[in-house]
Design a protein around this motif. Structure first.
Motif, PDB file in Angstrom:
ATOM      1  N   GLU A   1       0.834  -1.211   0.000  1.00 36.99           N
ATOM      2  CA  GLU A   1       0.000   0.000   0.000  1.00 36.99           C
ATOM      3  C   GLU A   1       0.862   1.251   0.000  1.00 36.99           C
ATOM      4  O   GLU A   1       0.579   2.211  -0.724  1.00 36.99           O
ATOM      5  CB  GLU A   1      -0.920  -0.015   1.214  1.00 36.99           C
ATOM      6  CG  GLU A   1      -1.916  -1.170   1.222  1.00 36.99           C
ATOM      7  CD  GLU A   1      -2.684  -1.259   2.518  1.00 36.99           C
ATOM      8  OE1 GLU A   1      -2.456  -0.397   3.396  1.00 36.99           O
ATOM      9  OE2 GLU A   1      -3.510  -2.189   2.670  1.00 36.99           O
ATOM     10  N   ALA A   2       1.925   1.245   0.795  1.00 39.44           N
ATOM     11  CA  ALA A   2       2.825   2.404   0.835  1.00 39.44           C
ATOM     12  C   ALA A   2       3.523   2.595  -0.498  1.00 39.44           C
ATOM     13  O   ALA A   2       3.684   3.736  -0.971  1.00 39.44           O
ATOM     14  CB  ALA A   2       3.848   2.210   1.945  1.00 39.44           C
TER      15      ALA A   2
ATOM     16  N   ILE B   1       1.073   4.139  -2.956  1.00 41.07           N
ATOM     17  CA  ILE B   1       0.862   5.569  -2.692  1.00 41.07           C
ATOM     18  C   ILE B   1       2.021   6.394  -3.246  1.00 41.07           C
ATOM     19  O   ILE B   1       1.824   7.485  -3.789  1.00 41.07           O
ATOM     20  CB  ILE B   1       0.695   5.803  -1.178  1.00 41.07           C
ATOM     21  CG1 ILE B   1      -0.611   5.166  -0.690  1.00 41.07           C
ATOM     22  CG2 ILE B   1       0.711   7.298  -0.843  1.00 41.07           C
ATOM     23  CD1 ILE B   1      -0.802   5.213   0.803  1.00 41.07           C
ATOM     24  N   GLU B   2       3.224   5.861  -3.134  1.00 36.31           N
ATOM     25  CA  GLU B   2       4.410   6.565  -3.637  1.00 36.31           C
ATOM     26  C   GLU B   2       4.562   6.453  -5.149  1.00 36.31           C
ATOM     27  O   GLU B   2       5.445   7.081  -5.730  1.00 36.31           O
ATOM     28  CB  GLU B   2       5.665   5.998  -2.957  1.00 36.31           C
ATOM     29  CG  GLU B   2       5.747   6.264  -1.467  1.00 36.31           C
ATOM     30  CD  GLU B   2       5.893   7.744  -1.163  1.00 36.31           C
ATOM     31  OE1 GLU B   2       6.469   8.479  -1.993  1.00 36.31           O
ATOM     32  OE2 GLU B   2       5.423   8.172  -0.083  1.00 36.31           O
TER      33      GLU B   2
END
Length: 290
Positions: free
Chosen positions: A186-187, A190-191
């Motif tokens: 997920e991180a 997002i990036e």
């Protein structure tokens, strides 16, 4: 009280220790001792010959042919089976249709006995009416004896080993992928990280402990997997597909030269132990543990 606990612990371990010493350590020591003696023949007992068995091994062209074939076999099966296992694990770890069926299909070769696998592939390789011959015939290609030709026999048995091993290693990679924290993906999303970047920078480093474990098993399997040779080639033609363990079997059980077979066993065990120690003490430093 502490001594009583220690005695109780050793008594609990005693059955496992007896089996370990009786079936692992003592046979290894006995084989090392036998390698310095001659093979007993009838009423003639074994006598001390020192390093003669090792000298015979060094001058044996079949031994060096088996070593060369085994190195080729290992250099092909290890990276191919591990790479294929990783790709399959990454694929079936995604939310795709028929994921359970794919996992079962990839793992099925693992649960089959190697003799059964060899018989399946024997049908594929059989000249004139085998599955591979039917495909090449439909494409207008000439007929070829894949197991009877020195140029393709080793490659044919190597392909069988890769097909057998990849599904087994896939299970370990799949278990490791499922243990990773979902928040990492997920991180990365997002990036704006791509799948390749996420795999290279996040997943692959975290999979290194599993890779080390798989690598050790792959090296051991590359030098002990010979069951399919009994069905497919028996080391032929002209020792083109002979592997080290199959040569050991022939020396010990076909020619009944147990002393020479013991010397080959000692060398084989020493090489595998050295590779395993190198992997654990050198490659382990590059492994990231969570």
């Amino acid at each position: 009280m502490r001594n009583r606990t220690a005695v109780h612990a050793w008594l609990m371990l005693l059955p496992a220790l007896v089996l370990l010493v009786g079936f692992t350590h003592w046979p290894a020591v006995s084989t090392l001792i036998d390698s310095f003696y001659s093979t007993p023949r009838g009423a003639r007992p074994a006598v001390w010959v020192g390093l003669e068995n090792y000298q015979v091994m060094v001058s044996d062209p079949v031994f060096w042919k088996a070593v060369r074939n085994n190195l080729i076999f290992a250099s092909a099966t290890i990276p191919a089976s591990i790479g294929l296992a990783l790709v399959m694990a990454l694929w079936v770890n995604e939310r795709i249709a028929g994921r359970a069926f794919l996992r079962m299909a990839y793992f099925t070769p693992t649960v089959l006995p190697m003799i059964a696998v060899a018989n399946i592939w024997l049908f594929f390789y059989t000249p004139q009416y085998g599955l591979l011959e039917q495909i090449t015939g439909a494409l207008g290609l000439p007929s070829h004896n894949w197991l009877g030709s020195p140029s393709t026999a080793l490659g044919a048995v190597t392909l069988v080993a890769i097909w057998k091993e990849a599904g087994f290693f896939m299970i370990f990679y799949l278990a490791a992928l499922q243990s990773l924290n979902p928040s990492l993906r997920e991180a990365a999303a997002i990036e704006g990280a791509s799948r390749w970047y996420f795999f290279r920078r996040v997943q692959w480093p975290l999979l290194m402990p599993t890779t080390l474990f798989v690598l050790v098993n792959a090296f051991i399997n590359a030098f002990r997997m010979v069951d399919h040779l009994f069905v497919l080639t028996r080391g032929g033609p002209d020792n083109a597909s002979i592997l080290l363990l199959y040569h050991l079997y022939e020396v010990g059980f076909s020619f009944w030269d147990t002393a020479y077979a013991s010397a080959i066993t000692v060398v084989l065990v020493a090489v595998l132990a050295g590779i395993a120690l190198f992997q654990f003490f050198v490659l382990d430093k590059r492994v990231h543990y969570k």
